[in-house]
Structure formats: C-alpha cells, structure tokens
Scaffold this motif. Sequence first.
Motif, short mmCIF file in Angstrom:
data_model
loop_
_atom_site.label_atom_id
_atom_site.label_comp_id
_atom_site.label_asym_id
_atom_site.label_seq_id
_atom_site.Cartn_x
_atom_site.Cartn_y
_atom_site.Cartn_z
N VAL A 32 4.57 2.29 -5.52
CA VAL A 32 3.94 3.02 -6.63
C VAL A 32 4.27 4.50 -6.46
CG1 VAL A 32 1.76 3.57 -7.76
CG2 VAL A 32 2.09 1.31 -6.70
N ILE A 33 4.72 5.11 -7.53
CA ILE A 33 5.07 6.53 -7.51
C ILE A 33 3.82 7.34 -7.88
CG2 ILE A 33 6.49 8.33 -8.55
CD1 ILE A 33 8.61 6.14 -9.02
N ASP A 34 3.55 8.36 -7.08
CA ASP A 34 2.39 9.22 -7.33
C ASP A 34 2.67 10.13 -8.52
OD1 ASP A 34 -0.08 10.40 -7.00
OD2 ASP A 34 0.50 11.63 -5.29
N VAL A 35 1.70 10.26 -9.41
CA VAL A 35 1.77 11.21 -10.51
C VAL A 35 0.56 12.13 -10.42
CG1 VAL A 35 3.07 9.68 -12.04
CG2 VAL A 35 0.58 9.67 -12.12
N ASN A 36 0.65 13.25 -11.09
CA ASN A 36 -0.41 14.23 -11.06
C ASN A 36 -1.64 13.72 -11.81
OD1 ASN A 36 -1.91 16.54 -10.83
ND2 ASN A 36 -0.66 17.76 -12.19
N ASP A 37 -2.80 13.77 -11.16
CA ASP A 37 -4.07 13.45 -11.80
C ASP A 37 -4.75 14.77 -12.17
OD1 ASP A 37 -4.20 10.50 -11.46
OD2 ASP A 37 -4.09 11.04 -9.34
#
Length: 168
Positions: A32-37
């Motif tokens: 899973v690729i981290d994205v900005n929350d």
Amino acid sequence: STIDYEVKNSYEVGVSIKSGDVVKNVLVQILVIDVNDPPSIKDTTMSVRENEPVGTEVGMLAFYDQDGPNSGFRQNTFSLVGGDSSKFAIDATSGKITTRAVFDYEALPADKKYYTVKVQIIDNDGYKSLADVRINIVNVVETSVIVVTHAESGNGSFDKANPELPIK
C-alpha cells in the motif's frame, strides 16, 4: 473495509494459477502506498488571566494528523486567520497561542469576557482545517495599595473645624 497505509502497509493474497492439469499456488504481496492525510483541529476553549504580560502562553492547540511524524507528509503550519487575532499570536510550528496584549477583565463588557480567534492548520499539499478558539479572560482579585504620605501622632480625634489637625 478501507485500505489505509497507517493501519496496514501491506497485504498478502494467495493466488492459484491453473494451466491444464497443473495448479500452482503463489503468495502475492500487495504494498500500500502512503498518501497525505489532511490535518484537523476542533473548536476549543482556553483561558488566560487578566493583567498578564504580553507573550503569556494561553495554551497549545491540539491537532490530529493521521500521517506519522516520519512520513514526510506531516509538515503542518498554524496561523490565525480571523476573529480577534490582533490580540493573540500563534507559533506556526507548534500551535502555541500567546497574548499580544494585556487584558483587563473589568474593562470588558459584562456579556463578553472572552475573545475568539479563528485558527487554520495547513499542510504542504494545501489540505487545511479551521477551528474557532474561544479565549476566556479570567478575573483576578486585585489588591489596592494605600499610601500614607503624612501621619501625626494624636489621640485619633480631630477638630471638626479643621479636620486635618489632630487634637492633642
């Protein structure tokens, strides 16, 4: 369920591949690729005592950002964007609110012994959140100082015709 990097950053799935009579089972790992929350802040109430000097700490604004501190996404900036913001300052990095004025509880209207500032938190990708912070001004019992500039000994009585002179 929702896939969330901060909860679980990889999954393993078993896959069966069939070619004719031959079946091959393999384990596939999905990263899973981290994205900005986006960061978030909520309306809150703080207090500061009257007569405190400029620069007095009112409080630290709590915020929530699901991104971990080492994710590269958690670079948030705080600012005051409305309300009575000329009377307060906020540290852009920490969210610490301080005074820019000395407050007098007695000078405020009876129905408004507080100020309100609008605070914004924004991250590097432009995700932002706004909150109203009510800052109550707390009354402090102020002591009076009586300065005696002239005293004479006597019996405590005075002449009604000339009250400044004690009767000896």
